[in-house]
Enzyme design. Sequence first.
Site, short mmCIF file in Angstrom:
data_model
loop_
_atom_site.label_atom_id
_atom_site.label_comp_id
_atom_site.label_asym_id
_atom_site.label_seq_id
_atom_site.Cartn_x
_atom_site.Cartn_y
_atom_site.Cartn_z
N CYS A 192 9.53 26.22 71.93
CA CYS A 192 8.34 26.69 71.21
C CYS A 192 7.29 27.24 72.18
O CYS A 192 6.52 28.13 71.82
CB CYS A 192 7.72 25.55 70.40
SG CYS A 192 8.55 25.23 68.81
N CYS A 231 5.54 28.38 57.16
CA CYS A 231 5.68 27.99 58.56
C CYS A 231 7.01 28.44 59.16
O CYS A 231 7.14 28.54 60.38
CB CYS A 231 5.49 26.48 58.72
SG CYS A 231 6.79 25.46 58.00
N CYS A 273 2.99 28.81 63.42
CA CYS A 273 3.20 28.00 62.22
C CYS A 273 1.95 27.18 61.90
O CYS A 273 1.55 27.06 60.74
CB CYS A 273 4.42 27.10 62.37
SG CYS A 273 4.35 25.96 63.78
N ASP A 303 20.39 14.82 52.74
CA ASP A 303 19.00 14.71 52.30
C ASP A 303 18.83 13.80 51.09
O ASP A 303 18.00 14.06 50.21
CB ASP A 303 18.46 16.13 51.99
CG ASP A 303 16.96 16.14 51.73
OD1 ASP A 303 16.26 15.29 52.31
OD2 ASP A 303 16.51 16.98 50.95
N CYS A 325 3.40 28.86 71.62
CA CYS A 325 3.26 29.46 70.29
C CYS A 325 2.72 28.46 69.27
O CYS A 325 3.17 27.32 69.20
CB CYS A 325 4.62 29.99 69.83
SG CYS A 325 4.59 30.71 68.16
N CYS A 370 -0.37 27.92 58.29
CA CYS A 370 -0.24 26.99 57.16
C CYS A 370 -1.45 27.10 56.23
O CYS A 370 -2.59 26.86 56.66
CB CYS A 370 -0.10 25.55 57.67
SG CYS A 370 0.05 24.34 56.33
N CYS A 392 7.53 25.97 49.88
CA CYS A 392 6.75 26.89 50.72
C CYS A 392 7.56 27.20 51.97
O CYS A 392 8.13 26.31 52.59
CB CYS A 392 5.41 26.26 51.09
SG CYS A 392 4.38 27.29 52.16
#
Length: 304
Positions: free
Chosen positions: A184, A240, A190, A130, A187, A194, A237
Amino acid sequence: MPSETYSAIIKRESKRLGFDYCGISKADFLEDEAPRLEKWLQQGMNGKMQYMENYFDMRLDPRILVPGAKSVISLLFNYYPEEKQNACTPKISKYAYGKDYHLVVKKKLKELLHEINEQIGEIHGRAFVDSAPVLDRAWAAKSGLGWIGKNAQLIRPQNGSFFFLAELIVDIELDADGPIKDYCGSCTRCMDACPTQAIIGPKVVDGSKCISYFTIELKEAMPSEMQDKLDGWMFGCDVCQDVCPWNRFSHPHSTMEMRPNPELLNMTKKDWEEITEDVFKNVFKGSPLQRAGYAGIKRNVDYL
């Protein structure tokens, strides 16, 4: 030795060094990602993160970033903590509970590269955590470690998404893995959860609206429209991810270097409100919170 033997050695050693999962893909141009990244940047979804506009070609082709590259080794490193913060205190993303992951994971990557050289022969490569123009989620998905969820996070079936992603880009041909199915389904938890509606479509997150952007990346004053929208988050955060059904399978990691800082976990709302710069520097030396710095953390706490 054939390429599949090389791949088996790499996966075995990655496990021994503490990585949870390892996948391999051919170092090539990310054709599907190119138009998505270009559109994302053109629409200003990077906000004030100007660095996202740099090295566009390198982000899409590892052979430009690492000359001679033939394979991308993607790795997952679990960071889900067993302990959580005190209730009713400014919230911090779980990845930041302990030591800066860049330091911990990068060290293990270098050890893995050393073992590859010892057991396979001299190869050249670079380690990434990263901290360079590498689309780590795209490479992890391409190598079958998971799929990209509607929240743009990499999700692994039966394991969830609380993982650090890392890569070794090397100049050796390896036996590549393939992508897996997207699970997924219909669904949208998330997207619905948010607090700032930053997930504007499946797999599309407007970074300029994300709480993590406001509490970590933004260096200027918090905009007035964010009043009452931070949902109690002081640094990062996890909303999600917390609401994702796949994360019911998350299990605590056992890495000593990443164990949560007990002082952080035990801090009260009053402790955060009264924290001094000296205390911040002493308690959070080598912590991800250093990215926001004392001034940024103080700004966020005062805003909450």
